[in-house]
Structure formats: C-alpha cells, structure tokens
Design an enzyme around this catalytic site. Sequence first.
Site, PDB file in Angstrom:
ATOM      1  CE1 TYR A 149      -3.567   2.644   0.716  1.00  0.00           C
ATOM      2  CE2 TYR A 149      -2.095   3.385   2.457  1.00  0.00           C
ATOM      3  CZ  TYR A 149      -3.201   3.592   1.650  1.00  0.00           C
ATOM      4  OH  TYR A 149      -3.918   4.741   1.765  1.00  0.00           O
ATOM      5  CE  LYS A 153      -3.325   5.086  -1.755  1.00  0.00           C
ATOM      6  NZ  LYS A 153      -4.382   5.608  -2.641  1.00  0.00           N
TER       7      LYS A 153
END
Length: 253
Positions: A149, A153
Amino acid sequence: MSKVAIVTGAAQGIGLAIAKRLYADGFKVAVLDYNEAVAQKAATELGEDAFAITADVSNREQIITAFDAVVDQFGDLDVVVNNAGIAPTTPIDTITPELFHKVYDINVGGVLWGTQAATAIFRKLGHGGKIINATSQAGIVGNPNLMLYSSSKFAVRGMTQIAARDLAEEEITVNAFAPGIVKTPMMMDIAHQVGKNAGKDDAWGLNTFAKDIAMKRLSEPEDVANVVAFLAGPDSNYITGQTIIVDGGIQFH
Ligand SMILES: NC(=O)C1=CN([C@@H]2O[C@H](COP(=O)(O)OP(=O)(O)OC[C@H]3O[C@@H](n4cnc5c(N)ncnc54)[C@H](O)[C@@H]3O)[C@@H](O)[C@H]2O)C=CC1
Ligand SMILES: CC(=O)C(C)=O
C-alpha cells in the site's frame, strides 16, 4: 452551468465525503464504485444531479466506458478524483504475486487509467480540467506493515508530478491529496489487522498510527473533502503537480 465531477471509490469513506462536498459546491457528480448497491444508495442520497456508475478502476476498458457514460449523461466533464484504493496489511513475508498485482492494479493502475480516460475526454471536449489523486501520508514516508500500500501511494505521488508536467500545456492540472488517519472502513480494517498481528486489540492497532498525529485527533473524511474541494475549484487554478498533506501533522515536508 454546473461543472461535472467523477469521484472514484465514492460509495463510502473519503470518496463519499468528497462526492457530497462537490455536490454541495454545485457540481454534478458521478459516484463511481465497484460496489454497485452502495454507490446507488450514495447517489440517491446526494440528489437528482448525481448518478451512480459501476466500474472497477483497475479495468481500463470499464473506466473508459464509465467516463464516456458520464459525459453522455451530464454533457461535460471538468474534474476527476481518482480516489479508489485498497490497503491490505502486508508484512513482507506474506506478500504473494497475486496480492502485489491486486494492490498495484487498483492503486496505481486505477490512477493511470483514470488519468488517461479523463485526458482523452478533456481533449475531445476542447477544454482543460482537473485531475486529483488520492495518495496518503504513507506515500510520503514508508509505513510499517504496509509494503504494498505505502509503496503504491509513493507511485501515485510520482504519477501526479509526471502527469502535471505532461498535461500542463493543455490546461489540465494534476494534484494529489495525502490524508492521515481517517475514520473510514479502510482504516478500521488496518487497525484490526495490525492489532491482530501483534496479538493486541483494534484500539492498539489504531494507536500505532494515531500516536503520531500532532493535532491529537483522528481525521474525519470531511477534513479531506475540504482540501479536495479547494483542488477542484478555481482557487487552485495555478497549482499543479503538488501533493497537499492533510493529516493533522504526521508528516512535515
Ligand atoms: N482511511 C484512511 O485513513 C486513508 C485513506 N487514504 C486513501 O483514500 C482513499 C479512500 O480511502 P477510504 O475511504 O479510507 O477507503 P474505503 O475502503 O473506506 O473506501 C474505498 C471505496 O473504494 C471502492 N473501491 C475499492 N477498490 C475499487 C475498485 N477497484 N474499483 C472501484 N471502486 C473501488 C470501495 O468499494 C469503497 O467504496 C484511498 O485511495 C485510500 O488509500 C489515504 C490516507 C489515509
Ligand atoms: C491507510 C493510510 O493511508 C494510512 C495508514 O496512512
């Protein structure tokens, strides 16, 4: 005439707050999500100038078709908020090729296809527009337990800068927002997983992230929607390629 916005991942959480805020600011809003029933409920709650559209942001064809359907419905497109994302907790030794592709297909692919589809439509309509991407405080500094994750990002921040440079001459601005610890189903799930992995409860898991917030409170989705409203409106016309951190003071860059 009303401006038109598409918000992806708008059935719940931050995306829903953004959709509500843009609607209140006078936009016609397309609530795009792969959860059809919840997206439909959200659009109905917004009002008659909102409509739900079902698509998976990781699927390029579905996104192109969905964005075209929004233009057919509302006659224009001005703002695209690439908000949809997923955040499984991924200690390094648990990561499989399948999970790697899933997270990157949604979090990175979703922004790429959303940017591509938006750009093609802005060109066809003969005007510029605004593309606004969801990154995270975890995309500014790497967060523990969130290998896939957090790194995805970081990629979104990079893509935001690149697209801003590539599209500036067409009067398309591209910016990102980086929330902190926001009270949504995603964050509560991360808190649960991190707590569980450590043999602790959800509150412990949440506190591993929340303890670093200078302002000493969790974020409401509306804190984030306020910043997106600025990026979607005329006051941000001379800003492009930037990530605005809205995290109550976790990362200082
Ligand atoms: N909640 C938080 O603390 C933070 C969230 N963010 C980012 O903000 C964005 C929104 O997060 P939340 O509202 O918390 O998440 P959430 O999990 O509560 O809601 C996400 C929404 O996106 C939809 N979605 C997920 N994958 C999709 C796909 N492939 N195609 C279409 N729709 C899809 C879901 O159905 C759901 O309605 C995400 O990009 C997330 O990474 C960033 C920083 C902090
Ligand atoms: C979910 C997220 O973006 C965090 C923990 O910053």
